[in-house]
Design a protein around this motif. Structure first.
Motif, PDB file in Angstrom:
ATOM      1  N   GLY A  95       0.795  -1.224   0.000  1.00 17.09           N
ATOM      2  CA  GLY A  95       0.000   0.000   0.000  1.00 17.09           C
ATOM      3  C   GLY A  95       0.819   1.260   0.000  1.00 17.09           C
ATOM      4  N   GLN A  96       2.076   1.192  -0.422  1.00 22.85           N
ATOM      5  CA  GLN A  96       2.950   2.357  -0.423  1.00 22.85           C
ATOM      6  C   GLN A  96       2.867   3.152  -1.723  1.00 22.85           C
ATOM      7  OE1 GLN A  96       6.721   0.536   0.360  1.00 22.85           O
ATOM      8  NE2 GLN A  96       6.352   0.402   2.567  1.00 22.85           N
ATOM      9  N   VAL A  97       2.053   2.678  -2.672  1.00 19.14           N
ATOM     10  CA  VAL A  97       1.914   3.342  -3.965  1.00 19.14           C
ATOM     11  C   VAL A  97       0.443   3.692  -4.174  1.00 19.14           C
ATOM     12  CG1 VAL A  97       2.242   3.125  -6.450  1.00 19.14           C
ATOM     13  CG2 VAL A  97       3.854   2.037  -4.899  1.00 19.14           C
ATOM     14  N   LYS A  98       0.187   4.953  -4.530  1.00 17.54           N
ATOM     15  CA  LYS A  98      -1.182   5.396  -4.799  1.00 17.54           C
ATOM     16  C   LYS A  98      -1.213   6.065  -6.164  1.00 17.54           C
ATOM     17  CE  LYS A  98      -2.290   6.308   0.021  1.00 17.54           C
ATOM     18  NZ  LYS A  98      -2.729   7.328   0.992  1.00 17.54           N
ATOM     19  N   ILE A  99      -2.263   5.765  -6.902  1.00 13.41           N
ATOM     20  CA  ILE A  99      -2.480   6.421  -8.191  1.00 13.41           C
ATOM     21  C   ILE A  99      -3.751   7.245  -8.063  1.00 13.41           C
ATOM     22  CG2 ILE A  99      -2.939   6.119 -10.648  1.00 13.41           C
ATOM     23  CD1 ILE A  99      -1.403   3.526 -10.557  1.00 13.41           C
ATOM     24  N   ASN A 100      -3.641   8.547  -8.313  1.00 14.06           N
ATOM     25  CA  ASN A 100      -4.761   9.475  -8.196  1.00 14.06           C
ATOM     26  C   ASN A 100      -5.463   9.349  -6.845  1.00 14.06           C
ATOM     27  OD1 ASN A 100      -4.277  10.418 -10.812  1.00 14.06           O
ATOM     28  ND2 ASN A 100      -5.536   8.809 -11.698  1.00 14.06           N
ATOM     29  N   GLY A 101      -4.688   9.161  -5.782  1.00 18.17           N
ATOM     30  CA  GLY A 101      -5.227   9.127  -4.430  1.00 18.17           C
ATOM     31  C   GLY A 101      -5.761   7.782  -3.975  1.00 18.17           C
ATOM     32  N   GLN A 102      -5.675   6.745  -4.799  1.00 16.96           N
ATOM     33  CA  GLN A 102      -6.182   5.426  -4.431  1.00 16.96           C
ATOM     34  C   GLN A 102      -5.046   4.418  -4.397  1.00 16.96           C
ATOM     35  OE1 GLN A 102      -9.163   4.535  -7.329  1.00 16.96           O
ATOM     36  NE2 GLN A 102     -10.763   5.638  -6.210  1.00 16.96           N
ATOM     37  N   CYS A 113      -3.197   1.115  -5.016  1.00 23.68           N
ATOM     38  CA  CYS A 113      -3.334   0.278  -6.207  1.00 23.68           C
ATOM     39  C   CYS A 113      -2.607  -1.046  -6.049  1.00 23.68           C
ATOM     40  CB  CYS A 113      -2.810   1.020  -7.423  1.00 23.68           C
ATOM     41  SG  CYS A 113      -1.076   1.424  -7.329  1.00 23.68           S
ATOM     42  N   LYS A 114      -3.022  -1.985  -6.857  1.00 17.84           N
ATOM     43  CA  LYS A 114      -2.359  -3.283  -6.933  1.00 17.84           C
ATOM     44  C   LYS A 114      -1.236  -3.184  -7.963  1.00 17.84           C
ATOM     45  CE  LYS A 114      -6.431  -5.990  -5.742  1.00 17.84           C
ATOM     46  NZ  LYS A 114      -7.354  -7.042  -6.205  1.00 17.84           N
ATOM     47  N   PRO A 115      -0.304  -4.151  -7.942  1.00 16.05           N
ATOM     48  CA  PRO A 115       0.830  -4.072  -8.881  1.00 16.05           C
ATOM     49  C   PRO A 115       0.430  -4.146 -10.353  1.00 16.05           C
ATOM     50  CG  PRO A 115       1.212  -5.753  -7.205  1.00 16.05           C
ATOM     51  CD  PRO A 115      -0.149  -5.236  -6.995  1.00 16.05           C
ATOM     52  N   GLY A 116      -0.713  -4.720 -10.652  1.00 15.63           N
ATOM     53  CA  GLY A 116      -1.121  -4.879 -12.048  1.00 15.63           C
ATOM     54  C   GLY A 116      -1.912  -3.707 -12.587  1.00 15.63           C
ATOM     55  N   ARG A 117      -2.105  -2.673 -11.806  1.00 15.36           N
ATOM     56  CA  ARG A 117      -2.892  -1.516 -12.247  1.00 15.36           C
ATOM     57  C   ARG A 117      -2.173  -0.810 -13.388  1.00 15.36           C
ATOM     58  NH1 ARG A 117      -5.817   2.917  -9.611  1.00 15.36           N
ATOM     59  NH2 ARG A 117      -6.421   4.197 -11.381  1.00 15.36           N
ATOM     60  N   GLU A 118      -2.937  -0.441 -14.407  1.00 12.17           N
ATOM     61  CA  GLU A 118      -2.365   0.228 -15.579  1.00 12.17           C
ATOM     62  C   GLU A 118      -2.092   1.703 -15.282  1.00 12.17           C
ATOM     63  OE1 GLU A 118      -1.536  -1.019 -18.692  1.00 12.17           O
ATOM     64  OE2 GLU A 118      -1.876  -2.967 -17.766  1.00 12.17           O
ATOM     65  N   VAL A 119      -1.024   2.215 -15.850  1.00  6.93           N
ATOM     66  CA  VAL A 119      -0.635   3.616 -15.700  1.00  6.93           C
ATOM     67  C   VAL A 119      -0.812   4.300 -17.048  1.00  6.93           C
ATOM     68  CG1 VAL A 119       1.270   5.161 -15.166  1.00  6.93           C
ATOM     69  CG2 VAL A 119       1.039   3.033 -13.943  1.00  6.93           C
ATOM     70  N   PHE A 120      -1.420   5.485 -16.998  1.00  2.00           N
ATOM     71  CA  PHE A 120      -1.651   6.254 -18.210  1.00  2.00           C
ATOM     72  C   PHE A 120      -1.035   7.642 -18.043  1.00  2.00           C
ATOM     73  CE2 PHE A 120      -5.209   3.280 -17.771  1.00  2.00           C
ATOM     74  CZ  PHE A 120      -5.060   2.576 -18.964  1.00  2.00           C
ATOM     75  N   PRO A 121      -0.744   8.328 -19.154  1.00  2.00           N
ATOM     76  CA  PRO A 121      -0.195   9.680 -19.051  1.00  2.00           C
ATOM     77  C   PRO A 121      -1.123  10.595 -18.254  1.00  2.00           C
ATOM     78  CG  PRO A 121       0.086   8.865 -21.270  1.00  2.00           C
ATOM     79  CD  PRO A 121      -0.744   7.854 -20.547  1.00  2.00           C
ATOM     80  N   MET A 122      -0.523  11.497 -17.496  1.00  2.00           N
ATOM     81  CA  MET A 122      -1.181  12.476 -16.631  1.00  2.00           C
ATOM     82  C   MET A 122      -1.747  11.861 -15.342  1.00  2.00           C
ATOM     83  SD  MET A 122      -0.240  14.956 -18.328  1.00  2.00           S
ATOM     84  CE  MET A 122      -0.776  16.168 -17.163  1.00  2.00           C
TER      85      MET A 122
END
Length: 132
Positions: free
Chosen positions: A26-33, A35-44
């Motif tokens: 739980g040390q990584v958040k994308i847009n405040g949520q 995420c799991k390791p398989g979550r996709e990352v998009f520009p911005m």
């Protein structure tokens, strides 16, 4: 691209396994949520990453094909980490220097006596009371 692969390819983690472990903890958040390791990352996307007691904040600009050199990392992300985060880490380093060096083991008898003498030293008020 997966978040763990992105963090590995932009050199925030030395191995992809460490990036995956950080996501699972739980040390990584994308847009405040979180995420799991398989979550996709998009520009911005806004990523908040906690590593070594520092909260790194970064914005994804693009996704690299594979791991990139250190000089090319700025092409793929914009680091918006506040400088206060790094200053807090420096203060922690100074506070750790006060204590015993790592690996010196338990305090010796002499060290223990010095600690006890320091803790038992009379204050100024007690000294003036004894003189009267």
């Amino acid at each position: 691209m997966r978040i763990d692969k992105y963090l590995w390819s932009t050199r925030y983690f030395k191995t992809r396994n460490k990036a995956t472990t950080a996501c699972k903890k739980g040390q990584v958040k994308i847009n405040g949520q979180v995420c799991k390791p398989g979550r996709e990352v998009f520009p911005m996307d806004e990523i908040v990453l906690r590593k070594n007691q520092i909260d790194y904040k970064l914005t994804v600009l693009a996704t690299p094909e594979s791991r990139v050199g250190a000089k090319l990392v700025a092409i793929y992300r914009k680091d918006t980490t506040p400088k206060e985060a790094f200053q807090h880490n420096e203060l922690l380093q100074y506070s750790k220097d006060y204590y015993r060096k790592k690996g010196t083991g338990r305090p010796t008898k002499k060290d223990r006596r010095e600690i006890e003498d320091y803790l038992e030293t009379p204050t100024d008020e007690e000294e003036t009371d004894n003189k009267e």
